[in-house]
Design a protein around this motif. Structure first.
Motif, PDB file in Angstrom:
ATOM      1  N   LYS A   1       0.878  -1.176  -0.057  1.00 57.70           N
ATOM      2  CA  LYS A   1       0.051  -0.087  -0.135  1.00 57.70           C
ATOM      3  C   LYS A   1       0.759   1.272   0.022  1.00 57.70           C
ATOM      4  O   LYS A   1       2.004   1.243   0.503  1.00 57.70           O
TER       5      LYS A   1
ATOM      6  N   GLY B   1      -1.222  -7.627  -7.413  1.00 60.66           N
ATOM      7  CA  GLY B   1      -2.539  -7.629  -7.011  1.00 60.66           C
ATOM      8  C   GLY B   1      -3.128  -6.985  -5.814  1.00 60.66           C
ATOM      9  O   GLY B   1      -4.179  -6.170  -5.944  1.00 60.66           O
ATOM     10  N   TRP B   2      -2.267  -7.035  -4.656  1.00 62.27           N
ATOM     11  CA  TRP B   2      -2.637  -6.044  -3.675  1.00 62.27           C
ATOM     12  C   TRP B   2      -2.432  -4.789  -3.919  1.00 62.27           C
ATOM     13  O   TRP B   2      -3.183  -4.122  -3.471  1.00 62.27           O
ATOM     14  N   TYR B   3      -1.389  -4.394  -4.626  1.00 59.29           N
ATOM     15  CA  TYR B   3      -1.434  -2.972  -4.982  1.00 59.29           C
ATOM     16  C   TYR B   3      -2.308  -2.330  -5.779  1.00 59.29           C
ATOM     17  O   TYR B   3      -3.212  -1.262  -5.208  1.00 59.29           O
ATOM     18  N   LEU B   4      -2.874  -3.215  -6.860  1.00 62.03           N
ATOM     19  CA  LEU B   4      -4.095  -2.707  -7.412  1.00 62.03           C
ATOM     20  C   LEU B   4      -5.498  -2.600  -6.456  1.00 62.03           C
ATOM     21  O   LEU B   4      -6.217  -1.639  -6.762  1.00 62.03           O
ATOM     22  N   ALA B   5      -5.518  -3.433  -5.527  1.00 63.83           N
ATOM     23  CA  ALA B   5      -6.613  -3.632  -4.769  1.00 63.83           C
ATOM     24  C   ALA B   5      -6.757  -2.429  -3.705  1.00 63.83           C
ATOM     25  O   ALA B   5      -7.708  -1.818  -3.514  1.00 63.83           O
TER      26      ALA B   5
ATOM     27  N   LYS C   1      -6.546   0.579 -14.447  1.00 66.29           N
ATOM     28  CA  LYS C   1      -5.662  -0.080 -13.764  1.00 66.29           C
ATOM     29  C   LYS C   1      -4.763  -0.870 -14.994  1.00 66.29           C
ATOM     30  O   LYS C   1      -3.481  -1.320 -14.668  1.00 66.29           O
TER      31      LYS C   1
ATOM     32  N   SER D   1      -5.122 -12.684  -6.589  1.00 66.95           N
ATOM     33  CA  SER D   1      -4.682 -12.105  -5.594  1.00 66.95           C
ATOM     34  C   SER D   1      -5.316 -11.023  -4.919  1.00 66.95           C
ATOM     35  O   SER D   1      -5.593 -11.000  -3.571  1.00 66.95           O
ATOM     36  N   GLY D   2      -5.444 -10.076  -5.601  1.00 65.73           N
ATOM     37  CA  GLY D   2      -6.154  -8.817  -5.179  1.00 65.73           C
ATOM     38  C   GLY D   2      -7.531  -9.111  -4.847  1.00 65.73           C
ATOM     39  O   GLY D   2      -8.022  -8.599  -3.669  1.00 65.73           O
TER      40      GLY D   2
ATOM     41  N   TRP E   1     -13.441  -5.499 -10.972  1.00 58.33           N
ATOM     42  CA  TRP E   1     -12.957  -7.034 -10.429  1.00 58.33           C
ATOM     43  C   TRP E   1     -13.713  -8.081 -10.691  1.00 58.33           C
ATOM     44  O   TRP E   1     -13.053  -9.215 -11.246  1.00 58.33           O
TER      45      TRP E   1
END
Length: 350
Positions: free
Chosen positions: A238, A268-272, A282, A316-317, A343
């Motif tokens: 983040k 994936g975490w960055y995008l979410a 995105k 992942s996200g 998503w």
């Protein structure tokens, strides 16, 4: 030759605010002032701001973080019984991290089930905590440093370290199976209870095929990705965990979920988690990450490999944060609907 690590290890976390112990690192300490500080998070960590006047009159501002492993639910979920957040500061094989990122840490200690981390106060260089896209230059620095970290450890031998978190444990931290297993038990971190409610709402609004996919054990989801290259993962990408210093370098902190696995998990975490901070679609961010990754690797990824990595990033996200998208959808609003729809469409096509 042994790598010189950037942070000094002390015997116990309480020494991190002891003038004598600090004098051995920073020089004579004429005055030390301590004040508690508030910081976001769900780990139960305690933060203090230390203001030091050194013997030569110089002022030094530091931040001290202390966390107990037995009350940190992220430590529990990632099987961290030793203080993984200090691993980049103790393990010479991981010194390559600090070839990419500036190290903000001055000293650290792990003892009696507690982790203490003392770092320079980079508060003035944190990116503004607002739900607005980053400036282009700032986003470029973040995507470039993340891509270079991944390239630096791409299929590297340093990844064979049992103290790195297993990717399935990171992926399943807030996943639907974990949320259902915990139910409404007392003592949960608030974020876990919110995840439980979010997944209930999400599963009422997702196609059955996606519910089935996301309900699998995280180990099976990771296994289904096939032989994706492994790399070193920050684990919590983040925007709030990075600071852009005056010299243009990016400082990175909060390494408690440091793991080895496909780059897709960080991406994936960055995008979410940074959905409101990303400039443009995105897809454009993903394309820039690929460009920077291939430049750092000095190699092109095949279309098949890249497609598999992007599909894994979408899963992942979703596994990590679709519950939060569902809660936003429940509250209503055009932006929440657009984010949810993105998503769902990506999961359907992955």
């Amino acid at each position: 030759m042994m790598e010189r690590m950037p942070s000094t290890r002390l015997e116990h976390p309480h020494e991190l605010a002891d003038p004598e112990a600090l004098a051995a690192i920073l020089g004579p300490v004429a005055e030390l002032r301590r004040e508690p500080m508030e910081a976001p998070g769900f780990t139960g960590a305690r933060f203090e701001r230390l203001s030091l006047r050194l013997g030569d009159g110089a002022l030094r501002k530091l931040v001290l973080k202390r966390a107990r492993l037995d009350s940190d639910w992220t430590a529990w979920r990632t099987a961290d019984a030793f203080g993984r957040a200090a691993l980049p500061l103790d393990e010479p094989a991981l010194a390559g991290i600090w070839e990419v990122y500036a190290c903000p840490y001055v000293a650290h200690a792990v003892a009696d089930g507690e982790v203490g981390l003392l770092m320079d106060d980079v508060g003035p260089y944190l990116l503004p905590d607002v739900r607005q896209p980053l400036e282009e230059a700032s986003e470029d620095l973040l995507v470039d440093s993340l891509a270079r970290l991944h390239a630096r450890f791409w299929n590297a031998s340093e990844l064979d370290n049992p103290r790195l978190a297993a990717p399935a444990r990171v992926l399943g931290m807030l996943g639907p199976r974990h949320a259902r297993e915990l139910g409404t038990s007392d003592g949960l971190a608030p974020v876990v209870e919110r995840a439980r409610r979010g997944w209930e709402f999400a599963f009422q609004h997702l196609p059955a095929s996606i519910v089935t996919r996301l309900s699998q054990p995280p180990e099976d989801i990771v296994g289904a990705w096939g032989p994706l290259p492994r790399t070193l993962l920050h684990g919590d990408t983040k925007v709030a965990n990075f600071a852009i210093l005056p010299d243009g370098k990016v400082a990175a902190f909060d390494w408690g979920c440091l793991s080895a696995g496909p780059a897709a998990i960080d991406l994936g975490w960055y995008l979410a988690v940074n959905a409101s901070r990303i400039r443009g679609p995105k897809e454009s961010f993903v394309a820039r990450y690929r460009q920077r990754l291939e430049a750092a690797l000095i190699a092109r990824l095949s279309e098949g490999s890249w497609s598999a990595l992007v599909s894994a990033a979408v899963e992942s996200g979703a596994m990590l944060l679709l519950w939060s998208k569902a809660l936003a959808l429940e509250r209503g609003g055009a932006s929440a609907r657009a984010e949810w729809d993105w998503w769902v469409e990506q999961l359907a096509g992955a």
